[in-house]
Write an enzyme that holds these catalytic residues in place. Structure first.
Site, PDB file in Angstrom:
ATOM      1  N   CYS A  70     -16.042   3.664 -26.500  1.00  0.00           N
ATOM      2  CA  CYS A  70     -17.384   4.205 -26.604  1.00  0.00           C
ATOM      3  C   CYS A  70     -17.919   4.438 -25.201  1.00  0.00           C
ATOM      4  O   CYS A  70     -18.752   3.668 -24.700  1.00  0.00           O
ATOM      5  CB  CYS A  70     -18.240   3.184 -27.327  1.00  0.00           C
ATOM      6  SG  CYS A  70     -19.306   3.954 -28.491  1.00  0.00           S
ATOM      7  N   GLU A  71     -17.418   5.468 -24.560  1.00  0.00           N
ATOM      8  CA  GLU A  71     -17.718   5.693 -23.153  1.00  0.00           C
ATOM      9  C   GLU A  71     -17.243   7.104 -22.810  1.00  0.00           C
ATOM     10  O   GLU A  71     -16.055   7.401 -22.942  1.00  0.00           O
ATOM     11  CB  GLU A  71     -16.919   4.646 -22.353  1.00  0.00           C
ATOM     12  CG  GLU A  71     -17.014   4.729 -20.872  1.00  0.00           C
ATOM     13  CD  GLU A  71     -18.095   3.824 -20.296  1.00  0.00           C
ATOM     14  OE1 GLU A  71     -18.440   2.808 -20.916  1.00  0.00           O
ATOM     15  OE2 GLU A  71     -18.590   4.172 -19.220  1.00  0.00           O
ATOM     16  N   GLY A 116       0.784  -1.236   0.000  1.00  0.00           N
ATOM     17  CA  GLY A 116       0.000   0.000   0.000  1.00  0.00           C
ATOM     18  C   GLY A 116       0.810   1.276   0.000  1.00  0.00           C
ATOM     19  O   GLY A 116       0.234   2.362   0.131  1.00  0.00           O
ATOM     20  N   ARG A 136       2.473  -1.793  -6.023  1.00  0.00           N
ATOM     21  CA  ARG A 136       2.521  -0.537  -6.767  1.00  0.00           C
ATOM     22  C   ARG A 136       3.894   0.137  -6.695  1.00  0.00           C
ATOM     23  O   ARG A 136       4.436   0.561  -7.713  1.00  0.00           O
ATOM     24  CB  ARG A 136       1.471   0.412  -6.179  1.00  0.00           C
ATOM     25  CG  ARG A 136       1.319   1.721  -6.939  1.00  0.00           C
ATOM     26  CD  ARG A 136       0.507   2.730  -6.106  1.00  0.00           C
ATOM     27  NE  ARG A 136      -0.707   2.181  -5.548  1.00  0.00           N
ATOM     28  CZ  ARG A 136      -1.893   2.184  -6.150  1.00  0.00           C
ATOM     29  NH1 ARG A 136      -2.027   2.735  -7.334  1.00  0.00           N
ATOM     30  NH2 ARG A 136      -2.958   1.655  -5.560  1.00  0.00           N
ATOM     31  N   GLU A 184       4.403  -6.408   1.736  1.00  0.00           N
ATOM     32  CA  GLU A 184       4.180  -6.881   0.363  1.00  0.00           C
ATOM     33  C   GLU A 184       3.797  -5.732  -0.567  1.00  0.00           C
ATOM     34  O   GLU A 184       2.641  -5.608  -0.966  1.00  0.00           O
ATOM     35  CB  GLU A 184       3.154  -8.026   0.318  1.00  0.00           C
ATOM     36  CG  GLU A 184       1.907  -7.783   1.118  1.00  0.00           C
ATOM     37  CD  GLU A 184       1.061  -9.027   1.297  1.00  0.00           C
ATOM     38  OE1 GLU A 184       1.566 -10.149   1.176  1.00  0.00           O
ATOM     39  OE2 GLU A 184      -0.134  -8.848   1.578  1.00  0.00           O
ATOM     40  N   TYR A 224     -10.987   5.358 -10.317  1.00  0.00           N
ATOM     41  CA  TYR A 224     -10.593   6.012  -9.061  1.00  0.00           C
ATOM     42  C   TYR A 224     -10.338   7.506  -9.212  1.00  0.00           C
ATOM     43  O   TYR A 224      -9.740   8.119  -8.322  1.00  0.00           O
ATOM     44  CB  TYR A 224      -9.288   5.406  -8.521  1.00  0.00           C
ATOM     45  CG  TYR A 224      -9.193   3.906  -8.530  1.00  0.00           C
ATOM     46  CD1 TYR A 224     -10.061   3.131  -7.773  1.00  0.00           C
ATOM     47  CD2 TYR A 224      -8.210   3.258  -9.274  1.00  0.00           C
ATOM     48  CE1 TYR A 224      -9.953   1.750  -7.765  1.00  0.00           C
ATOM     49  CE2 TYR A 224      -8.086   1.876  -9.262  1.00  0.00           C
ATOM     50  CZ  TYR A 224      -8.962   1.131  -8.514  1.00  0.00           C
ATOM     51  OH  TYR A 224      -8.851  -0.226  -8.503  1.00  0.00           O
ATOM     52  N   TYR A 275      -1.109  -1.709 -11.973  1.00  0.00           N
ATOM     53  CA  TYR A 275      -2.557  -1.786 -12.172  1.00  0.00           C
ATOM     54  C   TYR A 275      -3.017  -1.159 -13.494  1.00  0.00           C
ATOM     55  O   TYR A 275      -4.161  -0.721 -13.604  1.00  0.00           O
ATOM     56  CB  TYR A 275      -3.296  -1.148 -10.980  1.00  0.00           C
ATOM     57  CG  TYR A 275      -2.908  -1.771  -9.650  1.00  0.00           C
ATOM     58  CD1 TYR A 275      -3.291  -3.071  -9.333  1.00  0.00           C
ATOM     59  CD2 TYR A 275      -2.118  -1.082  -8.723  1.00  0.00           C
ATOM     60  CE1 TYR A 275      -2.910  -3.654  -8.121  1.00  0.00           C
ATOM     61  CE2 TYR A 275      -1.733  -1.660  -7.521  1.00  0.00           C
ATOM     62  CZ  TYR A 275      -2.139  -2.936  -7.233  1.00  0.00           C
ATOM     63  OH  TYR A 275      -1.758  -3.514  -6.041  1.00  0.00           O
TER      64      TYR A 275
HETATM   65  N1  LLP Z   1      -1.223  -7.127  -0.275  1.00  0.00           N
HETATM   66  C1  LLP Z   1      -2.564  -7.260  -0.347  1.00  0.00           C
HETATM   67  C2  LLP Z   1      -3.236  -8.251   0.465  1.00  0.00           C
HETATM   68  C3  LLP Z   1      -3.284  -6.443  -1.209  1.00  0.00           C
HETATM   69  O1  LLP Z   1      -4.608  -6.573  -1.264  1.00  0.00           O
HETATM   70  C4  LLP Z   1      -2.608  -5.503  -2.008  1.00  0.00           C
HETATM   71  C5  LLP Z   1      -3.344  -4.656  -2.937  1.00  0.00           C
HETATM   72  C6  LLP Z   1      -1.207  -5.407  -1.910  1.00  0.00           C
HETATM   73  C7  LLP Z   1      -0.555  -6.240  -1.017  1.00  0.00           C
HETATM   74  C8  LLP Z   1      -0.389  -4.450  -2.723  1.00  0.00           C
HETATM   75  O2  LLP Z   1      -0.744  -3.133  -2.526  1.00  0.00           O
HETATM   76  P1  LLP Z   1       0.094  -1.980  -3.254  1.00  0.00           P
HETATM   77  O3  LLP Z   1       1.463  -1.975  -2.643  1.00  0.00           O
HETATM   78  O4  LLP Z   1       0.153  -2.326  -4.685  1.00  0.00           O
HETATM   79  O5  LLP Z   1      -0.674  -0.750  -2.994  1.00  0.00           O
HETATM   80  N2  LLP Z   1      -6.365  -1.520  -8.280  1.00  0.00           N
HETATM   81  C9  LLP Z   1      -6.071  -0.507  -7.287  1.00  0.00           C
HETATM   82  C10 LLP Z   1      -5.205  -1.050  -6.186  1.00  0.00           C
HETATM   83  C11 LLP Z   1      -5.811  -2.231  -5.509  1.00  0.00           C
HETATM   84  C12 LLP Z   1      -4.911  -2.791  -4.467  1.00  0.00           C
HETATM   85  C13 LLP Z   1      -5.430  -4.104  -4.009  1.00  0.00           C
HETATM   86  N3  LLP Z   1      -4.598  -4.743  -3.064  1.00  0.00           N
HETATM   87  C14 LLP Z   1      -5.408   0.680  -7.958  1.00  0.00           C
HETATM   88  O6  LLP Z   1      -5.174   0.629  -9.162  1.00  0.00           O
HETATM   89  O7  LLP Z   1      -5.128   1.677  -7.312  1.00  0.00           O
END
Ligand code: LLP
Length: 411
Positions: free
Chosen positions: A341-342, A229, A274, A271, A314, A370
């Site tokens: 088309c949106e 995150g 992004r 973990e 988002y 993503y």
């Molecule tokens: N671990 C778990 C259990 C997760 O659900 C996620 C992301 C991560 C790690 C990695 O999070 P990151 O470091 O990538 O923020 N599609 C959305 C983001 C959804 C994230 C879902 N879970 C976007 O494009 O912003």
């Protein structure tokens, strides 16, 4: 414009547009940023790449080479790891509704840890472990109720979240009863993930504190996984915290809290997804049309929400450049629109850009996370190719989808 020594106009000639471009060295640098700093001499540490952010074989090979572990959430991500011979003991299998097929595949391939979301899943896991006579390490996904300040669609830890269980809820207690009576399930600790694109480390500290408090009720040192995150820079207002600061702060907070509570843990895991790939990725488009309406100037690109759903989903913001005109006066206020088309198929609203002409190339920055992984075939758009560049060399890691591939599944 060059990315890692490779001219993007050359990439357009060679691979066409839309095209996902990744700076390989940047990805490696990001992975090492975490690996080198997320360390403690009080407990073990582990850094997992959350493959949902961007999962192609070559990416998972990089993760393997770096020595990172892996978070997968589906059969597809698991099979990608298997396809590159990833060490399965370093794989964590997440997800709130794992199928029998997915759990079976995980057990057959000795996946290191299954992160169990709920009681019903644990029952299925126990039954499959019995059937295959396999033991299995698990973490329980806890909902620690910490809500990070981020877009509401990507917050996952509020009390009614679909993810995880509340500590000492009936669901949780049922899980613990099952674990106590199981010969197969090896309970190792807890997982929590509080959201995505977070800039406030206090949110992680709060979650960590809650987990550590829970650990006090266990005699054995547990594994804690505090998820991913960590925020990245999409536009100038975004102020991400550098990897070393994120890593060291979390380790420091954890060490202090353990000392205060006089307990030990076996391991602390993070973990990130992004923050490993977002800033290393770009999307290259060709401008096919320019249109003026009473209040807007549109640059029409040959991709859009099918290769980057984030603005529509988002209201995510991005930066862009016109190739070859990076240093020209940004005299136009432009809406960069896709070809779907949106009406919501807008990649960037009101961005200052130089005057462009049909055929110019437009590049969006920070699209490595993503984008590809959430791409779609809406309007039967083809998933773009993915190319890695490094030190003057380019390498196709995923070729463009073809119309035949799209049609061949249809009977
Ligand atoms: N671990 C778990 C259990 C997760 O659900 C996620 C992301 C991560 C790690 C990695 O999070 P990151 O470091 O990538 O923020 N599609 C959305 C983001 C959804 C994230 C879902 N879970 C976007 O494009 O912003």
């Amino acid at each position: 414009m060059k990315i890692s020594g490779v001219d993007v106009e050359f990439l357009k000639q060679k691979y066409n547009t839309p095209l996902y471009i990744y700076d390989e060295e940047h990805i490696i640098k990001n992975m090492n940023g975490y690996l080198n700093n997320f360390k403690s001499n009080k407990f073990n540490t582990e850094v997992l790449y959350a493959s949902k952010a961007f999962c192609v074989k070559e990416m998972i090979r990089l993760v393997k080479q770096a020595g990172m572990s892996l978070d997968v959430v589906s059969l597809g991500e698991l099979k990608t790891a298997l396809a590159v011979d990833f060490d399965m003991s370093k794989v964590y299998f997440h997800g709130n509704n794992k199928s029998v097929e997915e759990i079976t595949c995980a057990l057959e391939n000795n996946v290191g840890t299954i992160v169990v979301d709920n009681y019903m899943e644990l029952v299925t896991l126990e039954n499959l472990c019995q059937k295959f006579q396999k033991k299995c390490n698990i973490l329980i996904r806890l909902n620690v109720g910490v809500e990070a300040h981020t877009h509401k669609f990507i917050v996952t830890a509020h009390v009614d979240s679909k993810f995880g269980v509340l500590y000492e809820s009936i669901e949780y207690n049922n899980m613990m009863d099952l674990i106590r009576n199981s010969n197969y399930i090896n309970f190792k600790g807890f997982h929590s993930h509080i959201g995505s694109q977070i800039f406030d480390l206090q949110a992680f500290s709060a979650a960590l504190e809650k987990l550590i408090n829970i650990c006090k009720n266990f005699s054995q040192p547990l594994i804690l996984n505090i998820g991913g995150g960590f925020g990245v820079k999409y536009v100038d207002e975004d102020k991400p915290i550098p990897f070393d600061v994120v890593s060291k702060t979390l380790i420091d907070e954890c060490e202090k809290s353990l000392e205060k509570n006089n307990i030990q843990i076996e391991k602390l895991c993070i973990e990130p997804g992004r923050s490993i790939v977002a800033e290393a990725g770009y999307t290259l488009y060709t401008i096919g049309g320019i249109k003026k309406t009473p209040n807007k100037l549109y640059y029409f690109i040959d991709g859009g929400m099918t290769d980057n759903i984030r603005p529509a989903l988002y209201q995510a913001k991005y930066n862009a450049d016109i190739i070859g005109k990076e240093d020209m006066l940004k005299s136009q206020i432009v809406t960069v629109a896709g070809k779907c088309c949106e009406s919501g198929d807008i990649i960037i609203e009101n961005i200052p850009l130089p005057k462009a002409i049909k055929g110019d190339l437009l590049i969006t920055h920070t699209t490595g996370a993503y984008g590809y992984s959430m791409s779609s075939n809406y309007n039967k758009a083809l998933t773009p190719a993915v190319v890695f560049v490094n030190d003057g060399k380019d390498k196709l890691v995923c070729r463009r989808q073809t119309i035949d591939e799209l049609l061949e599944r249809e009977l």
